[in-house]
Design a protein around this motif. Structure first.
Motif, mmCIF file in Angstrom:
data_model
loop_
_atom_site.group_PDB
_atom_site.id
_atom_site.type_symbol
_atom_site.label_atom_id
_atom_site.label_comp_id
_atom_site.label_asym_id
_atom_site.label_seq_id
_atom_site.Cartn_x
_atom_site.Cartn_y
_atom_site.Cartn_z
ATOM 1 N N CYS A 145 6.685 18.928 -11.373
ATOM 2 C CA CYS A 145 6.481 18.792 -12.820
ATOM 3 C C CYS A 145 7.201 19.938 -13.535
ATOM 4 C CB CYS A 145 5.002 18.915 -13.181
ATOM 5 S SG CYS A 145 3.964 17.698 -12.388
ATOM 6 N N GLY A 146 7.576 19.695 -14.771
ATOM 7 C CA GLY A 146 8.093 20.744 -15.656
ATOM 8 C C GLY A 146 9.277 21.484 -15.060
ATOM 9 N N THR A 147 9.194 22.805 -15.116
ATOM 10 C CA THR A 147 10.288 23.639 -14.616
ATOM 11 C C THR A 147 10.540 23.395 -13.123
ATOM 12 O OG1 THR A 147 10.083 25.330 -16.299
ATOM 13 C CG2 THR A 147 10.856 26.079 -14.159
ATOM 14 N N SER A 148 9.487 23.167 -12.374
ATOM 15 C CA SER A 148 9.667 22.908 -10.935
ATOM 16 C C SER A 148 10.432 21.607 -10.718
ATOM 17 C CB SER A 148 8.304 22.848 -10.225
ATOM 18 O OG SER A 148 7.658 24.092 -10.345
ATOM 19 N N ILE A 172 7.365 20.577 -5.018
ATOM 20 C CA ILE A 172 7.741 21.921 -5.492
ATOM 21 C C ILE A 172 6.757 22.341 -6.585
ATOM 22 C CG2 ILE A 172 9.614 23.325 -6.453
ATOM 23 C CD1 ILE A 172 11.565 21.183 -5.467
ATOM 24 N N SER A 173 6.179 23.516 -6.412
ATOM 25 C CA SER A 173 5.173 23.959 -7.391
ATOM 26 C C SER A 173 4.999 25.469 -7.305
ATOM 27 C CB SER A 173 3.836 23.269 -7.080
ATOM 28 O OG SER A 173 2.820 23.783 -7.886
ATOM 29 N N GLN A 174 5.055 26.135 -8.440
ATOM 30 C CA GLN A 174 4.786 27.571 -8.458
ATOM 31 C C GLN A 174 3.356 27.817 -8.000
ATOM 32 O OE1 GLN A 174 3.197 31.134 -9.335
ATOM 33 N NE2 GLN A 174 2.586 29.567 -10.804
ATOM 34 N N SER A 175 2.419 27.122 -8.650
ATOM 35 C CA SER A 175 0.995 27.399 -8.427
ATOM 36 C C SER A 175 0.463 26.774 -7.144
ATOM 37 C CB SER A 175 0.182 26.862 -9.597
ATOM 38 O OG SER A 175 0.390 25.458 -9.715
ATOM 39 N N THR A 223 -0.923 22.110 -9.107
ATOM 40 C CA THR A 223 -0.679 21.123 -10.169
ATOM 41 C C THR A 223 -1.172 19.740 -9.727
ATOM 42 O OG1 THR A 223 1.174 22.429 -10.905
ATOM 43 C CG2 THR A 223 1.135 20.131 -11.627
ATOM 44 N N VAL A 263 3.275 32.361 -19.064
ATOM 45 C CA VAL A 263 3.105 30.912 -18.851
ATOM 46 C C VAL A 263 4.462 30.243 -18.612
ATOM 47 C CG1 VAL A 263 2.494 28.778 -20.059
ATOM 48 C CG2 VAL A 263 0.855 30.653 -19.937
ATOM 49 N N ALA A 264 5.484 30.685 -19.324
ATOM 50 C CA ALA A 264 6.809 30.086 -19.127
ATOM 51 C C ALA A 264 7.381 30.574 -17.796
ATOM 52 C CB ALA A 264 7.724 30.480 -20.266
ATOM 53 N N SER A 265 7.717 29.621 -16.957
ATOM 54 C CA SER A 265 8.155 29.961 -15.606
ATOM 55 C C SER A 265 9.592 30.488 -15.614
ATOM 56 C CB SER A 265 8.056 28.690 -14.764
ATOM 57 O OG SER A 265 8.150 28.999 -13.417
ATOM 58 N N LEU A 299 13.479 23.294 -22.440
ATOM 59 C CA LEU A 299 12.029 23.437 -22.210
ATOM 60 C C LEU A 299 11.574 24.860 -22.522
ATOM 61 C CD1 LEU A 299 9.306 22.314 -21.171
ATOM 62 C CD2 LEU A 299 10.014 22.982 -18.876
ATOM 63 N N LYS A 300 12.358 25.851 -22.056
ATOM 64 C CA LYS A 300 11.979 27.247 -22.311
ATOM 65 C C LYS A 300 11.878 27.493 -23.807
ATOM 66 C CE LYS A 300 10.705 28.304 -19.300
ATOM 67 N NZ LYS A 300 10.706 27.755 -17.966
ATOM 68 N N GLU A 312 8.818 25.531 -25.479
ATOM 69 C CA GLU A 312 7.452 25.935 -25.138
ATOM 70 C C GLU A 312 7.069 27.296 -25.690
ATOM 71 O OE1 GLU A 312 6.584 26.159 -20.923
ATOM 72 O OE2 GLU A 312 8.524 27.045 -20.498
ATOM 73 N N VAL A 335 -1.734 23.605 -14.262
ATOM 74 C CA VAL A 335 -2.268 22.366 -14.849
ATOM 75 C C VAL A 335 -2.990 21.588 -13.746
ATOM 76 C CG1 VAL A 335 -1.709 20.318 -16.207
ATOM 77 C CG2 VAL A 335 -0.347 22.395 -16.469
HETATM 78 C C1 F6R Z 1 7.388 25.696 -17.827
HETATM 79 C C2 F6R Z 1 6.293 25.677 -16.872
HETATM 80 C C3 F6R Z 1 5.712 24.362 -16.497
HETATM 81 C C4 F6R Z 1 5.456 24.324 -14.976
HETATM 82 C C5 F6R Z 1 4.725 23.021 -14.591
HETATM 83 C C6 F6R Z 1 4.556 22.906 -13.100
HETATM 84 O O1 F6R Z 1 7.834 26.984 -18.086
HETATM 85 O O2 F6R Z 1 5.869 26.692 -16.411
HETATM 86 O O3 F6R Z 1 6.521 23.307 -16.899
HETATM 87 O O4 F6R Z 1 6.690 24.410 -14.339
HETATM 88 O O5 F6R Z 1 3.474 22.975 -15.219
HETATM 89 O O6 F6R Z 1 3.794 23.960 -12.590
HETATM 90 P P1 F6R Z 1 3.818 24.300 -11.058
HETATM 91 O O7 F6R Z 1 5.182 24.748 -10.712
HETATM 92 O O8 F6R Z 1 2.780 25.366 -10.886
HETATM 93 O O9 F6R Z 1 3.456 23.041 -10.318
#
Ligand code: F6R
Length: 609
Positions: free
Chosen positions: A301-304, A347-350, A353, A399-401, A485-486, A489, A606
């Motif tokens: 999702c999103g940046t990922s 792919i996910s930072q957190s 999601t 919050v912005a990745s 997106l950056k 947001e 999220v």
């Molecule tokens: C944008 C941002 C979001 C996340 C998205 C997915 O700057 O941070 O779009 O990239 O919510 O989050 P993760 O990577 O944690 O699954």
């Protein structure tokens, strides 16, 4: 990114350690611990979870110790747990560590063969046992530390206490920050200034290769070879909030500047330097499966998701495997065709999601092999996926990745090389050449940060606009999406990213003297086509802003603004090119006075649909 605190002096150490660790909470952590020199014995207390859990456990205990070390852990090797929390002990010593030891697997095997018993899954524990091993051979504490550090490869900031030397606290640094601080008859150490700012403002910043011995009255620094080293004392007049952000105004800006370090950490231990090949020991997927699988499906999702779109180019072109990229919330509801010959990459930072997790579970249920690319060790996705490759970006607080995105691209590049080698598409020579590009990447990103003043200058005009268009082609098209997106947001300006070739199919109608168009213009095989887009924008009185390289500046049509970054190899260029997009969004938001680190309506993770 772990947090370290140490104290020696006349006061009870425990409250100072806990308070210092509290000041490092912003770095994020999953467990905490302390080691106290109580009489002639080291007492260790550790707990998984928040610092409050540890503090709660210690509430009914009384300690007289005036020397101690403390740690908050952000897991890199080994899941978050009490056993993996620091300090780690070995034969009369206890140690805390921040960083990554690249050769820990081989060191661990050797130490186990020699009879050392490991109580954790961490890379850190090898340092404790190595020091103990040298102590056994008769070396004094300071010599044993030096001998052990000469054997480890990687990044570290360590603090060590010995039962045999109750008047001294030792520290060493290589690649991970460590600051020493001097008070009245007391000394402190910490991985960051806020931890000790309440006690003193006189700081000494350790440098790579330094080994320090702290007593209550004195701090001495020597080199790894034992030679005396002189380091200046700096008076810090930051307030505590500034100190948490290392002097940066926002976490987002700090994280943008951390990218060279984050990329280095992500690469640590994953390139076999001698043989110049990728070493993804942590991947753990069957090579036969990687050789024979039919396709890769990436979900995010999103940046990922933008990282996945770049990853598609890397994997298709370097490994010759077809890649489908899906927005996770779409994938889960479209009855996707995946099966046993599919590699599903989430792919996910957190790692939490909800949509990405649901997509991963669905693919798994349909028989796919699943791989997560995550930044948070022990997160749900990493527990449920068949395999995980971590991005060692450290906690991302804005919050912005930013740094999570660039490290995701690095991991995807490593994965593409690994797959290409597994299926025979890449030769050893190709791999070596492609790896050379990767090794210089942190320096390239560092150099790209020099575009900040240009971004700040251009942000002045952009901050007044209602809409901004971003255009890119090929591997840089996803960056147009990411730049837009950056901006939207954090600055709340409406922005759209488009593949540049699509401009004449609609968006061109929007272009007039009010419309800034950010054009990604690297010197690649699509450069002439992008230049035509810039001309088209100019011809309609639009305001092109080219993100480009120095050699192309003279070819830009008159009236085009340029932000330049160093030239970079084809597949890694997006990692460099995204830096001005991040900075541009940041400075526009700054001008508009929005809440950069916590933009309205957004959450860092999220976890609901
Ligand atoms: C944008 C941002 C979001 C996340 C998205 C997915 O700057 O941070 O779009 O990239 O919510 O989050 P993760 O990577 O944690 O699954």
């Amino acid at each position: 990114m772990c947090g370290i605190v140490g104290y020696i002096g006349p006061q009870p150490a425990l409250p100072i350690l806990i308070e210092g660790l509290t000041r490092l909470e912003y770095r994020g952590y999953d467990s905490a611990g302390v080691a106290l020199l109580e009489g002639d014995a080291i007492e260790i207390r550790r707990a998984e979870g928040k610092l409050a859990v540890l503090a709660g456990q210690l509430r009914d205990e009384r300690f007289a110790a005036t020397l101690g070390i403390g740690h908050t852990r952000w897991a890199t090797h080994g899941r978050p747990s009490e056993q993996n929390a620091h300090p780690h002990a070995s034969h009369g010593l206890a140690l805390v560590h921040n960083g990554i030891i690249e050769n820990f697997v081989e060191l661990r095997e050797r130490l186990e063969q020699e009879g050392f018993r490991f109580a954790s899954e961490t890379d850190t524990e090898v340092i404790a046992h190595l020091i103990a091993r040298h102590r056994r051979q008769g070396l004094a504490p300071s010599q044993a530390i030096r001998a052990a550090l000469a054997e480890v490869r990687g990044a570290y900031a360590v603090a060590v206490v010995f039962e045999a030397e109750p008047e001294t606290l030792y520290a060493a640094r290589n690649g991970s920050p460590l600051v020493l601080a001097k008070g009245e008859g007391e000394s402190f150490l910490a991985s960051d200034i806020p931890a000790v700012l309440a006690h003193t403002r006189e700081m000494i910043f350790m440098e790579d290769g330094d080994v320090a011995a702290l007593s209550a009255g004195e701090i001495t620094i020597t080199s790894l070879a034992g030679e005396p080293v002189a380091r200046e004392t700096t008076h810090i007049d930051w307030n505590p909030v500034m100190a948490e952000k290392a002097g940066f105004k926002h976490f987002m800006l700090k994280e943008i500047y951390e990218q060279p370090r984050a990329i280095n950490d992500t690469l640590a231990g994953r390139i076999h330097q001698g043989e110049q090949r990728v070493a993804l020991a942590d991947l753990g997927l069957d090579v036969e499966f990687l050789r024979t699988m039919r396709r890769v499906v990436m979900v995010a999702c999103g940046t990922s998701w933008h990282a996945a779109l770049v990853g598609k180019y890397m994997v298709e072109q370097l490994a010759g495997v077809g890649v489908e990229v899906d927005i996770a919330s779409e994938f889960r509801y479209r009855k996707p065709i995946v099966g046993p010959r599919t590699l599903l990459v989430a792919i996910s930072q957190s790692g939490e999601t909800a949509d990405t997790l649901a997509a991963l579970r669905q693919a798994k249920a349909q028989g796919a092999t699943t791989l997560s690319i995550c930044n948070v060790v022990g997160s749900t996705m990493t527990r449920e996926a068949d395999a995980t490759l971590y991005t060692h970006a450290g906690p991302e607080i804005g919050v912005a990745s930013t740094k999570a995105f660039t490290t995701q691209l690095v991991v995807l590049y490593l994965l593409a090389l690994h797959l290409g080698r597994a299926n025979g598409r890449l030769s050893g020579d190709d791999e070596a050449t492609l790896l050379r590009d990767l090794i210089t990447l942190p320096t390239m990103v560092e150099e790209a940060l020099a575009c900040a003043p240009a971004c700040e200058r251009l942000a002045k005009g952009l901050a007044e606009r209602r809409d901004v268009l971003y255009l890119g082609r090929g591997i840089h098209f996803p960056l147009a999406l990411e730049g837009a997106l950056k901006l939207k947001e954090i600055s709340y300006i409406h922005a759209e990213g488009y593949p540049a070739g699509e401009m004449k199919h609609g968006p061109i109608a929007l272009i007039d003297e009010e419309m800034p168009v950010v054009c990604l213009l690297p010197d690649d095989d699509l450069m002439e086509k992008m230049l035509s887009n810039v001309e088209e924008v100019r011809a309609r009185d639009g305001v092109p802003i080219a993100i480009t390289q120095p050699a192309l500046v003279d070819t830009l049509p008159e009236g085009t603004e340029a932000i330049t970054v160093p030239p970079c190899s084809r597949y890694l260029c997006p990692v460099v090119m995204v830096v001005p997009l991040q900075l541009l969004a940041y400075y526009v938001a700054l001008r508009r006075g929005t809440d950069v680190d916590q933009p309205r309506n957004l959450a860092k993770s999220v976890t609901v649909e």
